[in-house]
Motif scaffolding. Structure first.
Motif, PDB file in Angstrom:
ATOM      1  N   SER A   1     -56.672  39.932  22.087  1.00 45.66           N
ATOM      2  CA  SER A   1     -55.491  39.734  23.201  1.00 45.66           C
ATOM      3  C   SER A   1     -54.209  39.569  22.384  1.00 45.66           C
ATOM      4  N   TRP A   2     -53.172  40.120  22.967  1.00 46.24           N
ATOM      5  CA  TRP A   2     -51.934  40.139  22.472  1.00 46.24           C
ATOM      6  C   TRP A   2     -51.007  38.764  22.674  1.00 46.24           C
ATOM      7  N   ASP A   3     -50.718  37.917  21.527  1.00 47.11           N
ATOM      8  CA  ASP A   3     -50.293  36.688  21.775  1.00 47.11           C
ATOM      9  C   ASP A   3     -48.786  36.718  21.994  1.00 47.11           C
ATOM     10  N   GLN A   4     -48.352  37.745  21.144  1.00 45.37           N
ATOM     11  CA  GLN A   4     -46.581  38.077  21.298  1.00 45.37           C
ATOM     12  C   GLN A   4     -46.240  38.116  22.724  1.00 45.37           C
ATOM     13  N   ASN A   5     -45.155  37.488  22.952  1.00 46.04           N
ATOM     14  CA  ASN A   5     -44.739  37.330  24.458  1.00 46.04           C
ATOM     15  C   ASN A   5     -45.655  37.283  25.595  1.00 46.04           C
ATOM     16  N   GLY A   6     -46.683  36.122  25.303  1.00 45.49           N
ATOM     17  CA  GLY A   6     -47.791  35.998  26.119  1.00 45.49           C
ATOM     18  C   GLY A   6     -47.716  34.654  26.880  1.00 45.49           C
ATOM     19  N   GLU A   7     -46.579  34.251  26.811  1.00 44.20           N
ATOM     20  CA  GLU A   7     -46.613  32.558  27.373  1.00 44.20           C
ATOM     21  C   GLU A   7     -46.924  32.944  28.929  1.00 44.20           C
TER      22      GLU A   7
ATOM     23  N   ALA B   1     -52.922  44.323  41.799  1.00 46.18           N
ATOM     24  CA  ALA B   1     -53.344  44.296  40.310  1.00 46.18           C
ATOM     25  C   ALA B   1     -53.594  42.973  39.761  1.00 46.18           C
ATOM     26  N   ILE B   2     -52.767  41.964  40.126  1.00 46.35           N
ATOM     27  CA  ILE B   2     -52.837  40.744  39.560  1.00 46.35           C
ATOM     28  C   ILE B   2     -54.334  40.058  40.094  1.00 46.35           C
ATOM     29  N   GLU B   3     -54.301  40.144  41.317  1.00 47.02           N
ATOM     30  CA  GLU B   3     -55.500  39.375  41.991  1.00 47.02           C
ATOM     31  C   GLU B   3     -56.978  40.039  41.774  1.00 47.02           C
ATOM     32  N   LEU B   4     -56.858  41.426  41.646  1.00 45.93           N
ATOM     33  CA  LEU B   4     -58.183  42.109  41.786  1.00 45.93           C
ATOM     34  C   LEU B   4     -58.534  42.704  40.483  1.00 45.93           C
ATOM     35  N   ILE B   5     -57.436  43.131  39.895  1.00 43.81           N
ATOM     36  CA  ILE B   5     -57.806  44.129  38.415  1.00 43.81           C
ATOM     37  C   ILE B   5     -57.545  43.315  37.153  1.00 43.81           C
ATOM     38  N   VAL B   6     -56.346  42.916  36.908  1.00 41.91           N
ATOM     39  CA  VAL B   6     -56.116  42.300  35.472  1.00 41.91           C
ATOM     40  C   VAL B   6     -56.467  40.579  35.767  1.00 41.91           C
ATOM     41  N   THR B   7     -56.529  40.228  36.906  1.00 44.11           N
ATOM     42  CA  THR B   7     -56.633  38.658  37.097  1.00 44.11           C
ATOM     43  C   THR B   7     -56.353  37.926  36.267  1.00 44.11           C
ATOM     44  N   GLU B   8     -54.781  38.026  35.985  1.00 48.04           N
ATOM     45  CA  GLU B   8     -54.283  37.022  35.240  1.00 48.04           C
ATOM     46  C   GLU B   8     -52.772  37.073  35.714  1.00 48.04           C
ATOM     47  N   PHE B   9     -51.979  35.871  35.617  1.00 41.25           N
ATOM     48  CA  PHE B   9     -50.478  36.060  35.836  1.00 41.25           C
ATOM     49  C   PHE B   9     -49.681  35.464  34.745  1.00 41.25           C
ATOM     50  N   ARG B  10     -49.409  36.543  33.914  1.00 47.36           N
ATOM     51  CA  ARG B  10     -48.723  36.292  32.722  1.00 47.36           C
ATOM     52  C   ARG B  10     -47.403  37.190  32.445  1.00 47.36           C
ATOM     53  N   THR B  11     -46.568  36.745  31.762  1.00 48.86           N
ATOM     54  CA  THR B  11     -45.531  37.715  31.418  1.00 48.86           C
ATOM     55  C   THR B  11     -45.746  38.954  30.969  1.00 48.86           C
TER      56      THR B  11
END
Length: 587
Positions: free
Chosen positions: A579-585, A170-180
């Motif tokens: 985008s949702w910036d809360q808890n988005g570090e 899911a991280i690599e091919l679907i959402v393509t992001e690695f965030r909390t």
């Protein structure tokens, strides 16, 4: 007291994981039910149809074609690209009717013997469930994207009993992001999906009872490197063959879709007359390859006229026939995935290579090369290298061969990356003008098309227009260039620099045709912004005429560097607002 957005998202992720585990069980039962209905207890390999096996996939293709034609055209092909497109450019919106049609069509296709897998359709259905949850609960677009990723992760997890592999996929091919903000819900969804799935069918590895494979000698590293090279080349060929068949069948638009899918099924059935191993997703055959076995005693063809008692030759033949059968299954309009067939192809390639190098005397069993080849081929075809490495480790429970596996995977991916711009998931999207970059964050320039940025209201000049008039219009409008049209056809372009030269040369009395540039660089509305940017940078110009894709003399617009920057900034602004910036570090 208001509920924390993060808490709410994780509760919904848990519910999605549980629901997807149940959905996956129902879908797999449906496939098994269709297979039993047509093949009874003998399955694909021990049926009693004889030459009539031709008609079973053909009947399945006809039924599938009718579903796709009259209910949901998007159910055609494999489902992962639909999910990737929704996440990248369609605000994570997926249609329930498409998911239902996909489930029915895929169950029929796979159950009747099309050379397709179950993972793609399952990921589409699970991702649609996540999308529906996000939309109905009023989540933001970014939160809904995360829910789509939760559905996809839970689907892969349930199918292969591989929770970490599901998260990485899911991280690599679907959402393509690695965030909390996305990682935590993905983990929650896969943990719950794993717990529910194991409660239903037990904690069993997808490929269990494998011998413990390990690296016998450091001299094997060069062999695994060569295997990686071969896997990369083979994956590139698979991508090109698959979409070559797809383009060929699309060009046969005079043949109705149900007839195309029936013809595809008939062709797959013809191959299965002698090699029934190519029917379905081939999961059991793949398992046998990993154990170092293959049925060399089978009598093949009508009347049992053919036998292949050399295992290496048999595996090589199965590789090529599975490659063709899967390409035909997808190209003809069938509905199913390509992930599991990719595992089959990689295992066949690796096992063949392992048998070929066995005379060297220091190599591991062929099953070890089958395992590494399976991971390498899948990594190259999908561009999900980390997914392939982690997933294969979880599916086999064998860590001893991880180093050769990692080496072969990255080599295969690098080879395929050089030879094929797009993966097996993104090629079809690119053909339709949807460009997805599988980096840490989507490349907006590749996702935006020229049509979204170009100016349609273009002021033009004729070749016989006096330069004095052209200079006057430039001063009045501030435009830096004017396309030149003759009888409605683009014949050139005249720029500020050209008019400046005319003034310096005291040629105001001449015409636009005397000074315009006749060899014009053009782009089409479907091209990505990156193409326009590349041309503008290479030629050090600031504007490009946009022409009809089918008629390079028909002007439809103009694009400038300013248009590109404006479109890029607008899309970035939209993404930031959504985008949702809360808890988005970032982690």
């Amino acid at each position: 007291m208001a509920t924390s957005p993060m808490l709410r998202l994780n509760i919904l992720a848990a519910l999605t994981g549980a629901a997807v585990a149940c959905l996956a069980w129902l879908f797999l039962q449906a496939i098994d039910g269709v297979q039993w209905l047509f093949y009874r207890d003998g399955g694909f390999l021990e049926h009693n149809y004889g030459v009539w096996i031709l008609l079973v996939p053909a009947a399945g293709g006809l039924a599938t074609g009718l579903i796709i034609k009259y209910y949901a055209a998007e159910a055609r092909g494999h489902g992962v690209p639909v999910v990737m497109e929704a996440v990248a450019v369609n605000r994570a919106r997926l249609g329930t009717h498409v998911a239902l049609a996909k489930g029915a069509a895929a169950a029929i296709c796979i159950g009747t013997g099309f050379s397709l897998g179950r993972i793609g359709p399952l990921i589409l259905m699970a991702s649609t469930f996540g999308s529906e949850v996000g939309q109905r609960m009023g989540l933001s677009v970014e939160e809904t994207r995360t829910m789509v990723g939760c559905g996809a992760a839970a689907a892969l997890t349930t199918a292969f009993n591989a929770p970490l592999g599901g998260v990485i996929f899911a991280i690599e091919l679907i959402v393509t992001e690695f965030r909390t903000r996305s990682f935590i819900p993905l983990v929650v969804a896969t943990v719950i999906a794993t717990a529910v799935a194991r409660a239903i069918k037990g904690d069993i590895s997808a490929f269990d009872s494998l011998p413990p494979y390990s690296l016998n000698s450091p001299l094997e590293y060069p062999l695994y490197l060569v295997l990686g090279l071969l896997a990369g080349l083979a994956a590139t060929g698979f991508i090109k063959l698959l979409f070559g068949f797809d383009r060929m069948m699309t060009a046969m638009h005079q043949l109705p879709l149900p007839a195309q899918t029936a013809l595809g099924g008939l062709t797959v059935g013809a191959i299965a007359l002698a090699f029934p191993e190519i029917l379905g997703n081939g999961f059991d055959i793949t398992h046998g390859m990993l154990q170092g076995t293959a049925d060399t005693a089978r009598l093949r063809g009508p009347g049992g006229l053919l036998t292949i008692d050399n295992m290496a030759l048999l595996l090589a033949v199965l590789f090529f026939l599975k490659l063709i059968a899967t390409s035909i299954s997808i190209g003809s309009g069938g509905s199913g995935g390509v992930f599991t067939p990719s595992l089959f192809l990689g295992a066949a390639l690796g096992a063949t290579f392992g048998l070929a190098v066995a005379p060297l005397g220091f190599t591991a069993p062929a099953g070890a090369y089958a395992l590494v080849g399976m991971a390498a081929f899948t990594a190259a075809a999908t561009r999900g290298t980390l997914t392939a490495i982690v997933l294969l480790f979880e599916m086999t429970g064998d860590y001893q061969i991880i180093l050769p596996l990692m080496l072969a995977c990255v080599v295969a991916d690098a080879v395929c990356y050089v030879l094929s711009e797009h993966s097996i998931y993104t090629t079809k999207l690119a053909q339709r003008g949807v460009h997805i970059d599988l980096g840490a964050e989507q490349d907006l320039m590749r996702m935006l098309t020229i049509e979204e940025a170009m100016s349609r209201d273009v002021m033009t000049l004729a070749p016989d227009t006096p330069l004095e008039v052209a200079i006057s219009r430039l001063e009045d409008t501030g435009h830096m260039s004017f396309p030149v049209l003759e009888e409605g056809k683009l014949v050139g372009i005249i720029t500020w620099a050209d008019l400046h030269n005319a003034v310096v040369n005291r040629d105001r009395h001449m015409t636009v045709g005397d000074y315009c540039v006749r060899e014009v660089l053009t782009v089409t509305p479907d091209d990505p912004l990156t193409r326009a940017l590349d041309l503008l940078g290479q030629k050090e110009i600031s504007h490009l005429p946009v022409v009809d894709p089918h008629d390079s003399t028909r002007l439809v617009g103009l694009i400038t560097k300013g248009d590109i920057i404006k479109a890029y900034n607008q899309r970035r602004l939209v993404r930031r607002k959504l985008s949702w910036d809360q808890n988005g570090e970032s982690l």
